[in-house]
Scaffold this motif. Structure first.
Motif, PDB file in Angstrom:
ATOM      1  N   TRP A   1      -9.263  20.697 -49.364  1.00  0.00           N
ATOM      2  CA  TRP A   1     -10.578  20.777 -49.994  1.00  0.00           C
ATOM      3  C   TRP A   1     -11.251  19.414 -50.154  1.00  0.00           C
ATOM      4  O   TRP A   1     -12.237  19.283 -50.878  1.00  0.00           O
TER       5      TRP A   1
ATOM      6  N   GLY B   1      -9.302  24.420 -43.799  1.00  0.00           N
ATOM      7  CA  GLY B   1      -9.820  25.188 -44.919  1.00  0.00           C
ATOM      8  C   GLY B   1      -8.993  25.061 -46.174  1.00  0.00           C
ATOM      9  O   GLY B   1      -9.490  25.305 -47.272  1.00  0.00           O
TER      10      GLY B   1
ATOM     11  N   SER C   1     -14.793  19.961 -49.065  1.00  0.00           N
ATOM     12  CA  SER C   1     -15.272  21.343 -49.088  1.00  0.00           C
ATOM     13  C   SER C   1     -16.365  21.611 -50.110  1.00  0.00           C
ATOM     14  O   SER C   1     -16.949  22.689 -50.119  1.00  0.00           O
ATOM     15  N   SER C   2     -16.642  20.665 -50.985  1.00  0.00           N
ATOM     16  CA  SER C   2     -17.706  20.835 -51.966  1.00  0.00           C
ATOM     17  C   SER C   2     -18.364  19.479 -52.198  1.00  0.00           C
ATOM     18  O   SER C   2     -18.078  18.512 -51.495  1.00  0.00           O
TER      19      SER C   2
ATOM     20  N   ARG D   1     -15.591  26.986 -47.830  1.00  0.00           N
ATOM     21  CA  ARG D   1     -14.213  27.016 -47.374  1.00  0.00           C
ATOM     22  C   ARG D   1     -14.179  27.829 -46.094  1.00  0.00           C
ATOM     23  O   ARG D   1     -15.010  28.695 -45.875  1.00  0.00           O
ATOM     24  N   TYR D   2     -13.163  27.607 -45.283  1.00  0.00           N
ATOM     25  CA  TYR D   2     -13.165  28.210 -43.961  1.00  0.00           C
ATOM     26  C   TYR D   2     -12.012  29.168 -43.708  1.00  0.00           C
ATOM     27  O   TYR D   2     -12.000  29.866 -42.719  1.00  0.00           O
TER      28      TYR D   2
END
Length: 320
Positions: free
Chosen positions: A250, A247, A253-254, A3-4
């Protein structure tokens, strides 16, 4: 999980209003034996002896061997000839740590020729930095342990469809294990009807577990809503639209991002960032066992509901 940025309080409040939430209608008693096993496994996989499970490291190999032993004890066979599926890591320079490996197992369904479900979690984390061990209890030992708990239940009561258990390596390095899986799949990708990805599901700091993916695949939301009704934690939906701050979406993000990139529907389960996210304080003793048990129960119920309906999912072309 990658995540950012963290949500601000303002964005969080707005997202709660827009996304809505499903609150538990009942709170079944926690079984001490189940919760004890859950926490025992979490402590083992996030122990200092695993040295932060960095991809390509001895600690990562140690964690991988631990997962394989647990699968063998449960009685889950590998998908192929072996549990481990090596792949080349993208490294700045070649060396002994330039090979990663996913761990992939299969629970055969009563309809083994039909569609299949992948349940995924990543076992790697950040390793040792400046003498500090980043144990990654929440990120993502929690997802791997939950995957093992679900595997036990599926072995006791077989699913209707094949369930692929994917413990991915090198998620922290850009979803490398998941990308290797979809690039060289151990089963035809057209058989994969959905990926349920578990990444950071143990920390209670935000008081809720989030489900992302239903904005992309609305037909999946009723299954999650139904599973949430008897779950002793609050379930919220969101974190999957482009209008959010960088960010806060998601979608990629994974590890589910690799499946989404191939047009495979996903549901991602995770909590919001907490003070120990990607820090050396992400340890098992920060986890509320009751909350973690609740998220495991939700994931287990969700898998059962998806399995029962897998054959009726819309054709792949209709899913995006």
């Amino acid at each position: 999980m990658i995540r950012y940025s963290n949500l601000t309080r303002v964005v969080l409040a707005a997202s709660l209003c827009m996304a809505g939430a499903v609150h538990a209608q009942s709170r079944p008693a926690v079984s001490d034996s189940v919760t004890a096993k859950l926490m025992r496994r979490l402590s083992a996989l996030s122990a200092d002896s695993m040295e932060g499970r960095r991809a390509g490291s001895p600690g990562g190999a140690r964690a991988r061997a631990w997962i394989v032993r647990e699968l063998q004890a449960i009685g889950v066979p590998p998908l192929g000839a072996r549990y481990d599926m090596p792949f080349a890591l993208r490294m700045r320079a070649p060396g002994p740590d330039s090979v990663g490996a996913n761990v992939v197992a299969r629970i055969a369904g009563t309809n083994p020729n039909g569609p299949a479900m992948v349940i995924s979690a990543h076992y790697d984390h950040l390793g040792v930095r400046n003498g500090e061990i980043f144990n990654g209890a929440d990120d993502d030992a929690s997802g791997c342990v939950t995957l093992l708990m679900i595997a036990e239940r599926l072995m006791a009561q077989r699913p209707q469809h094949d369930v692929i258990l994917a413990f991915f390596d090198a998620e922290e390095g850009g979803l490398q294990g998941a990308r290797a899986f979809v690039a060289n799949p151990p089963l035809p990708l057209e058989r994969v009807a959905v990926d349920v990805n578990l990444d950071m599901i143990a920390r209670q700091d935000g008081g809720a577990l989030w489900v992302a993916g239903t904005s992309h695949y609305p037909f999946l939301k009723p299954f999650a809503e139904a599973a949430a009704k008897n779950t002793p934690v609050t379930i919220r939906f969101g974190h999957d639209t482009k209008d959010l701050k960088p960010g806060d979406d998601w979608t990629s993000s994974s590890d589910h991002g690799a499946f989404h990139g191939k047009g495979i529907p996903f549901l991602y389960l995770g909590v919001e960032d907490h003070p120990d996210y990607h820090k050396s304080g992400d340890d098992a003793d920060k986890v509320d066992p009751a909350f973690f048990r609740g998220t495991m129960e939700f994931a287990s119920a969700l898998v059962r509901r998806l399995d029962a309906a897998l054959a009726s999912f819309p054709a792949r072309a209709d899913k995006r």
